[in-house]
Enzyme design. Structure first.
Site, PDB file in Angstrom:
ATOM      1  N   LYS A  63      74.200  -1.622 139.484  1.00 61.47           N
ATOM      2  CA  LYS A  63      72.966  -1.950 138.786  1.00 61.47           C
ATOM      3  C   LYS A  63      71.850  -0.953 139.079  1.00 61.47           C
ATOM      4  CE  LYS A  63      69.855  -3.821 140.343  1.00 61.47           C
ATOM      5  NZ  LYS A  63      68.985  -2.745 139.874  1.00 61.47           N
ATOM      6  N   GLN A 107      70.541 -12.626 143.243  1.00 63.82           N
ATOM      7  CA  GLN A 107      72.002 -12.618 143.260  1.00 63.82           C
ATOM      8  C   GLN A 107      72.560 -13.959 143.713  1.00 63.82           C
ATOM      9  OE1 GLN A 107      72.864  -9.351 141.528  1.00 63.82           O
ATOM     10  NE2 GLN A 107      74.536 -10.256 142.665  1.00 63.82           N
ATOM     11  N   ASP A 130      68.152 -13.057 134.047  1.00 57.74           N
ATOM     12  CA  ASP A 130      69.490 -13.644 134.145  1.00 57.74           C
ATOM     13  C   ASP A 130      69.638 -14.819 133.172  1.00 57.74           C
ATOM     14  OD1 ASP A 130      71.560 -12.684 135.698  1.00 57.74           O
ATOM     15  OD2 ASP A 130      70.906 -13.667 137.543  1.00 57.74           O
TER      16      ASP A 130
HETATM   17  N1  LIG Z   1      72.360 -13.856 139.527  1.00 55.66           N
HETATM   18  C1  LIG Z   1      73.533 -13.237 139.341  1.00 55.66           C
HETATM   19  N2  LIG Z   1      73.820 -12.702 138.146  1.00 55.66           N
HETATM   20  C2  LIG Z   1      75.017 -12.055 137.951  1.00 55.66           C
HETATM   21  O1  LIG Z   1      75.293 -11.573 136.825  1.00 55.66           O
HETATM   22  C3  LIG Z   1      75.946 -11.947 139.043  1.00 55.66           C
HETATM   23  C4  LIG Z   1      75.570 -12.529 140.256  1.00 55.66           C
HETATM   24  N3  LIG Z   1      74.384 -13.170 140.376  1.00 55.66           N
HETATM   25  N4  LIG Z   1      76.407 -12.480 141.330  1.00 55.66           N
HETATM   26  C5  LIG Z   1      77.647 -11.722 141.292  1.00 55.66           C
HETATM   27  C6  LIG Z   1      78.242 -11.692 139.898  1.00 55.66           C
HETATM   28  C7  LIG Z   1      79.274 -10.594 139.726  1.00 55.66           C
HETATM   29  N5  LIG Z   1      78.711  -9.684 138.777  1.00 55.66           N
HETATM   30  C8  LIG Z   1      79.246  -8.424 138.457  1.00 55.66           C
HETATM   31  C9  LIG Z   1      78.687  -7.649 137.467  1.00 55.66           C
HETATM   32  C10 LIG Z   1      79.166  -6.383 137.190  1.00 55.66           C
HETATM   33  C11 LIG Z   1      80.242  -5.862 137.893  1.00 55.66           C
HETATM   34  C12 LIG Z   1      80.719  -4.492 137.573  1.00 55.66           C
HETATM   35  O2  LIG Z   1      79.942  -3.584 137.387  1.00 55.66           O
HETATM   36  N6  LIG Z   1      82.018  -4.271 137.445  1.00 55.66           N
HETATM   37  C13 LIG Z   1      82.575  -2.968 137.068  1.00 55.66           C
HETATM   38  C14 LIG Z   1      82.837  -2.043 138.222  1.00 55.66           C
HETATM   39  C15 LIG Z   1      83.596  -2.602 139.372  1.00 55.66           C
HETATM   40  C16 LIG Z   1      83.936  -1.559 140.431  1.00 55.66           C
HETATM   41  O3  LIG Z   1      84.563  -0.543 140.066  1.00 55.66           O
HETATM   42  O4  LIG Z   1      83.623  -1.755 141.592  1.00 55.66           O
HETATM   43  C17 LIG Z   1      83.805  -3.213 136.216  1.00 55.66           C
HETATM   44  O5  LIG Z   1      84.285  -4.344 136.142  1.00 55.66           O
HETATM   45  O6  LIG Z   1      84.266  -2.258 135.608  1.00 55.66           O
HETATM   46  C18 LIG Z   1      80.824  -6.626 138.877  1.00 55.66           C
HETATM   47  C19 LIG Z   1      80.336  -7.893 139.145  1.00 55.66           C
HETATM   48  C20 LIG Z   1      77.489 -10.163 138.354  1.00 55.66           C
HETATM   49  N7  LIG Z   1      77.172 -11.298 138.945  1.00 55.66           N
END
Ligand SMILES: Nc1nc(=O)c2c([nH]1)NC[C@@H]1CN(c3ccc(C(=O)N[C@@H](CCC(=O)O)C(=O)O)cc3)C=[N+]21
Ligand SMILES: NC(=O)C1=CN([C@@H]2O[C@H](COP(=O)(O)OP(=O)(O)OC[C@H]3O[C@@H](n4cnc5c(N)ncnc54)[C@H](OP(=O)(O)O)[C@@H]3O)[C@@H](O)[C@H]2O)C=CC1
Ligand SMILES: [Mg+2]
Length: 303
Positions: A63, A107, A130
């Site tokens: 992010k 988060q 969010d």
């Molecule tokens: N208030 C809140 N809002 C959220 O939206 C929220 C949260 N808490 N807590 C955790 C979870 C998890 N989450 C992710 C978002 C993007 C990737 C992400 O960027 N993933 C990439 C890269 C993964 C990598 O290569 O490490 C992918 O899937 O390609 C991962 C996990 C949002 N969350």
């Protein structure tokens, strides 16, 4: 694409969430420049991380990178596991009145002892990027404009691009969390789908899933959805993210769907990584841009 939202089985088309998110981020960067030229204001996003949750750390890292790519400012607040509810609420109170901050994200999950409902609802609804507070969740449930949760919004943008008009399609959402499953179901309903929502107590979810032209899976159970769950030609969106350990000791991210099986049956499918994850972040930037517009210009609207 056929009108049923399904296509011929064989080898599913890959849904390129990463590429889509990159293009979206470039468009937002353009909006950020235009907005700055007009108002001399740069949209600012505050991210609050309490304690250390591995999934949240991945998210926070990506992010911060993407926020800067979009030309926005990011303000990181890393608080210790021992932070009290009062301290967290006091921080949110300061961010709510800080004119440099247009979006606030706390988060989840929070460490035990902190009340996620109280914390989420302490955020000014105009800065709730969010979309998890009662005001924005209520607006979504009533079909009114507001801030839509980032992950469901990202899934919807992919579906609209890869399927097109969703009206009349059978959609199934596996998982019913406030963060993903519920708002996803609301959005699909708003788009005219017939929506089924499965959760831990659902009996024979596989039989229900086999009716679905659109299958969105968000449970955190890796390997839950096998090939037998999937209607041939369906569009499969895998939200799940789990880190699994390989034989060689390394770790790898996987979704909730058994990808190699699903790929032979589905019409199109998101990979993990490179599917929904990058879209979540792009939509967070999009929501922050929207929030900045509404705070500075007082414009209505929303998705
Ligand atoms: N208030 C809140 N809002 C959220 O939206 C929220 C949260 N808490 N807590 C955790 C979870 C998890 N989450 C992710 C978002 C993007 C990737 C992400 O960027 N993933 C990439 C890269 C993964 C990598 O290569 O490490 C992918 O899937 O390609 C991962 C996990 C949002 N969350
Ligand atoms: N790609 C991305 O951008 C994001 C990915 N994630 C990932 O998505 C997954 C889900 O996240 P989140 O919604 O926050 O998780 P939660 O644990 O909050 O919710 C999971 C939901 O799935 C349901 N569920 C769990 N197991 C089963 C099962 N075996 N069969 C049917 N339903 C089941 C639960 O049911 P019940 O309510 O009855 O307990 C609950 O509704 C996680 O892997 C998370 O890391 C999350 C956010 C963003
Ligand atoms: Mg749960």
């Amino acid at each position: 694409m056929s009108v049923s939202g399904t296509s011929t089985p064989g080898e599913a088309r890959l849904i390129d969430g990463k590429g889509f998110a990159n293009r979206l981020t470039q468009d937002i960067a353009e909006d950020v420049r235009t907005f700055y030229a007009r108002h001399q204001v740069t949209p600012g996003l505050a991210v609050v991380l309490v304690g250390n949750d591995p999934a949240s750390e991945v998210y926070v890292r990506n992010k911060a990178l993407q926020t800067h790519r979009a030309g926005m400012r990011s303000f990181m607040h890393m608080l210790p596991e021992t932070t009290s509810q009062e301290e967290l609420l006091a921080l949110i109170g300061r961010l709510n009145v800080d004119p440099e901050i247009h979006g606030i994200l706390v988060q989840l999950p929070l460490p035990g002892g902190l009340d996620p409902v109280a914390v989420t609802n302490a955020i000014d609804p105009r800065k709730d990027v969010d979309g998890l507070g009662v005001v924005n969740a209520g607006r979504l449930a009533l079909g009114l404009p507001g801030i839509v949760p980032c992950t469901p919004l990202g899934c919807l943008l992919l579906l609209k691009s890869y399927v097109g008009d969703l009206r009349g399609l059978n959609a199934m959402v596996v998982g019913a969390s406030n963060l993903v499953g519920r708002p996803m179901a609301q959005l699909l309903l708003r788009e005219g789908c017939t929506v089924t929502v499965a959760h831990i107590d659902t009996r024979n979810p596989q039989a229900l899933a086999r009716q679905a032209d659109i299958l969105v899976v968000a449970t955190g159970c890796s390997g839950l959805v096998t090939g037998e769950w999937i209607k041939p030609g369906a569009t499969v969106i895998d939200v799940g993210i789990s880190r699994v350990r390989l034989d060689n000791g390394k770790t790898r991210l996987v979704g909730d769907v058994v990808f190699d099986e699903a790929r032979r049956i589905a019409g199109q499918i998101t990979p993990v990584p490179g599917g929904v994850g990058p879209m979540t972040i792009a939509c967070l930037l999009r929501n922050t841009m929207q929030a900045a517009r509404e705070l500075v210009e007082g414009a209505g609207g929303g998705v």
